[in-house]
Design a protein around this motif. Structure first.
Motif, PDB file in Angstrom:
ATOM      1  N   LEU A   1       0.878  -1.170   0.000  1.00 39.98           N
ATOM      2  CA  LEU A   1       0.000   0.000   0.000  1.00 39.98           C
ATOM      3  C   LEU A   1       0.915   1.219   0.000  1.00 39.98           C
ATOM      4  N   HIS A   2       1.061   1.879  -1.144  1.00 42.68           N
ATOM      5  CA  HIS A   2       2.163   2.825  -1.325  1.00 42.68           C
ATOM      6  C   HIS A   2       1.687   4.184  -1.830  1.00 42.68           C
ATOM      7  N   TYR A   3       2.614   5.156  -1.777  1.00 44.35           N
ATOM      8  CA  TYR A   3       2.345   6.549  -2.134  1.00 44.35           C
ATOM      9  C   TYR A   3       3.241   7.022  -3.278  1.00 44.35           C
TER      10      TYR A   3
ATOM     11  N   PHE B   1      -7.200   6.800   0.425  1.00 45.75           N
ATOM     12  CA  PHE B   1      -6.573   8.015   0.924  1.00 45.75           C
ATOM     13  C   PHE B   1      -5.249   8.314   0.212  1.00 45.75           C
ATOM     14  N   ALA B   2      -5.311   8.311  -1.111  1.00 45.71           N
ATOM     15  CA  ALA B   2      -4.185   8.642  -1.998  1.00 45.71           C
ATOM     16  C   ALA B   2      -3.131   7.551  -2.058  1.00 45.71           C
TER      17      ALA B   2
ATOM     18  N   VAL C   1       2.520  -2.310  -7.251  1.00 48.35           N
ATOM     19  CA  VAL C   1       3.964  -2.438  -7.404  1.00 48.35           C
ATOM     20  C   VAL C   1       4.489  -1.169  -8.071  1.00 48.35           C
ATOM     21  N   TYR C   2       5.623  -0.663  -7.592  1.00 45.99           N
ATOM     22  CA  TYR C   2       6.183   0.555  -8.153  1.00 45.99           C
ATOM     23  C   TYR C   2       7.671   0.377  -8.449  1.00 45.99           C
TER      24      TYR C   2
ATOM     25  N   ASN D   1      14.895  11.331  -3.377  1.00 47.28           N
ATOM     26  CA  ASN D   1      13.733  10.489  -3.660  1.00 47.28           C
ATOM     27  C   ASN D   1      13.799   9.210  -2.830  1.00 47.28           C
ATOM     28  N   PHE D   2      14.434   9.323  -1.664  1.00 45.83           N
ATOM     29  CA  PHE D   2      14.518   8.190  -0.746  1.00 45.83           C
ATOM     30  C   PHE D   2      13.118   7.743  -0.314  1.00 45.83           C
ATOM     31  N   LEU D   3      12.246   8.712   0.010  1.00 46.73           N
ATOM     32  CA  LEU D   3      10.843   8.458   0.317  1.00 46.73           C
ATOM     33  C   LEU D   3       9.995   9.171  -0.734  1.00 46.73           C
ATOM     34  N   PRO D   4       8.725   8.810  -0.879  1.00 42.63           N
ATOM     35  CA  PRO D   4       7.919   9.373  -1.970  1.00 42.63           C
ATOM     36  C   PRO D   4       7.389  10.766  -1.719  1.00 42.63           C
ATOM     37  N   TYR D   5       7.487  11.285  -0.490  1.00 41.93           N
ATOM     38  CA  TYR D   5       6.782  12.493  -0.097  1.00 41.93           C
ATOM     39  C   TYR D   5       7.528  13.752  -0.545  1.00 41.93           C
TER      40      TYR D   5
END
Length: 414
Positions: A138-140, A174-175, A180-181, A245-249
């Motif tokens: 479940l990813h962003y 919720f966005a 898979v990414y 871009n270590f995390l998606p936020y």
């Protein structure tokens, strides 16, 4: 403005005075726990909360015909995020919390849907090389635009532009999508692409398709074989300092901590995501296709802590023929932008950042437009870790009366 607005202004000025008095320094939030001596194995915990006091001139009545209050309090967000780097090849992240909890959806014993904590993100990631990785859960790692990947920790404006979270509750939770990414970078070009499952029980699950009106419930009506998957991607080129871009936020404002200029483009494509009726009143699938281009600039100005942040995007939304839902999602197009300026100060630990935002949307279903502007400011007591925000917004939808809202936010991020 109504007579309660001076209360907000007085409170904001008082907070400014307190901020000047304490002069707290900026710090990096989160608690990092090393699992080995060199720190290559660790986990980090981050927590944040955003409390709102909000006044709206949109008068309404309850079910008994009595007037509702125009001043309300709510917990906009209460979140906990933890990620663990158990090796240089593997990362796991979990993120849970509450959203938009208020007196109308609180429960006496905390058992209602709105009272329950739920997972926003749960995903694992495997490194393919130093610059590329694959993950799932479940990813962003979203497509479309920078704002569809926006962090809620460091926004410039009071909140994200709502229509930029273009699929929230329609095809995702919720966005976040289950899928898979792949993410990574080629020199200065960063990318994120994903193959996802579409939500069955979306916000439009009870929508009734018509010949000239589509509903976004293709997976429920047509089945997961024909309407179960969607595809997303976002690509941005970094001309100046490269962002992590270590995390998606995505960061909303660096407050002059970086010199960033990016241009980006992205998409979301859901085959047969929407459903309408053909001339024989049989169901027919319609593809949902959203794409956007955007630009982001953030840089220091001078040597006294001043900084500018600016963002602009064009987004084209095709949710199906004449699709509209709740004055939020519509087939049409959108122009949005915001700009903020950190005022120069000798005491750079405390920052004041006025800002302005503006959006204009075309809406096929009503053959009209919707506009919204926001004007406000952030008082940073300790960077994004402790801030107070005040914003007045005014929204006009089609031929309906404009609605003005004043919101005061107190946020702490640890």
């Amino acid at each position: 403005m109504k007579n309660r607005y001076p209360f907000f202004l007085s409170f904001f000025l008082l907070a400014v005075a307190v901020g000047f008095a304490q002069g707290s320094s900026e710090y990096t939030g989160g608690m990092k726990v090393k699992l080995n001596e060199d720190g290559s194995k660790y986990f980090r915990i981050i927590s944040w909360a955003q409390f709102w006091a909000q006044h709206s001139d949109n008068e309404s009545l309850n079910s008994f015909g009595n007037e509702e209050s125009d001043l309300n309090f709510s917990m906009r967000r209460a979140r906990v995020l933890m990620y663990a780097q158990v090796s240089d090849k593997f990362l796991i992240l979990t993120h849970f919390g509450l959203n938009s909890q208020n007196a109308n959806n609180l429960n006496p014993v905390g058992e209602s849907d709105s009272s329950q904590l739920f997972f926003h993100d749960v995903w694992g990631q495997w490194s393919l090389s130093n610059n590329h990785a694959v993950g799932g859960g479940l990813h962003y790692w979203n497509g479309i635009s920078r704002l569809n990947n926006q962090s809620t920790l460091n926004m410039l404006t009071l909140d994200n532009n709502r229509q930029s979270w273009a699929t929230i509750g329609l095809s995702d939770q919720f966005a976040r999508h289950m899928g898979v990414y792949f993410k990574g970078k080629f020199d200065r070009l960063q990318y994120r692409v994903a193959i996802n499952e579409a939500l069955t029980n979306g916000l439009d699950v009870n929508g009734i398709p018509a010949i000239d009106d589509a509903t976004y419930n293709g997976r429920e009506i047509l089945g997961s074989k024909d309407a179960g998957k969607n595809y997303a991607g976002y690509f941005d080129y970094h001309f100046l300092d490269q962002e992590s871009n270590f995390l998606p936020y995505k960061v909303g404002s660096y407050l002059g901590g970086k010199e960033v200029f990016n241009i980006g483009a992205g998409f979301f494509y859901h085959p047969n995501g929407s459903v309408s009726l053909d001339d024989n009143n049989d169901f027919q699938g319609e593809d949902v296709a959203i794409f956007a281009v955007d630009a982001f600039y953030d840089a220091p100005v001078g040597d006294k802590g001043a900084a500018i942040t600016a963002y602009a995007t064009y987004q084209n939304n095709d949710y199906g023929t004449n699709f509209t839902l709740g004055q939020t999602y519509e087939t049409g197009s959108m122009l949005y932008g915001h700009v903020g300026y950190v005022l120069p100060r000798e005491n750079t630990n405390l920052k004041i950042q006025p800002y302005l935002s503006l959006s204009s949307r075309s809406i096929d279903a009503i053959d009209d437009n919707a506009t919204r502007y926001g004007i406000g400011g952030n008082l940073y007591l300790s960077g994004h870790n402790s801030k107070i925000s005040l914003e007045y917004s005014n929204q006009k939808y089609g031929n309906l009366d404009a609605v003005g809202t004043l919101t005061l936010q107190a946020m702490i991020y640890l």
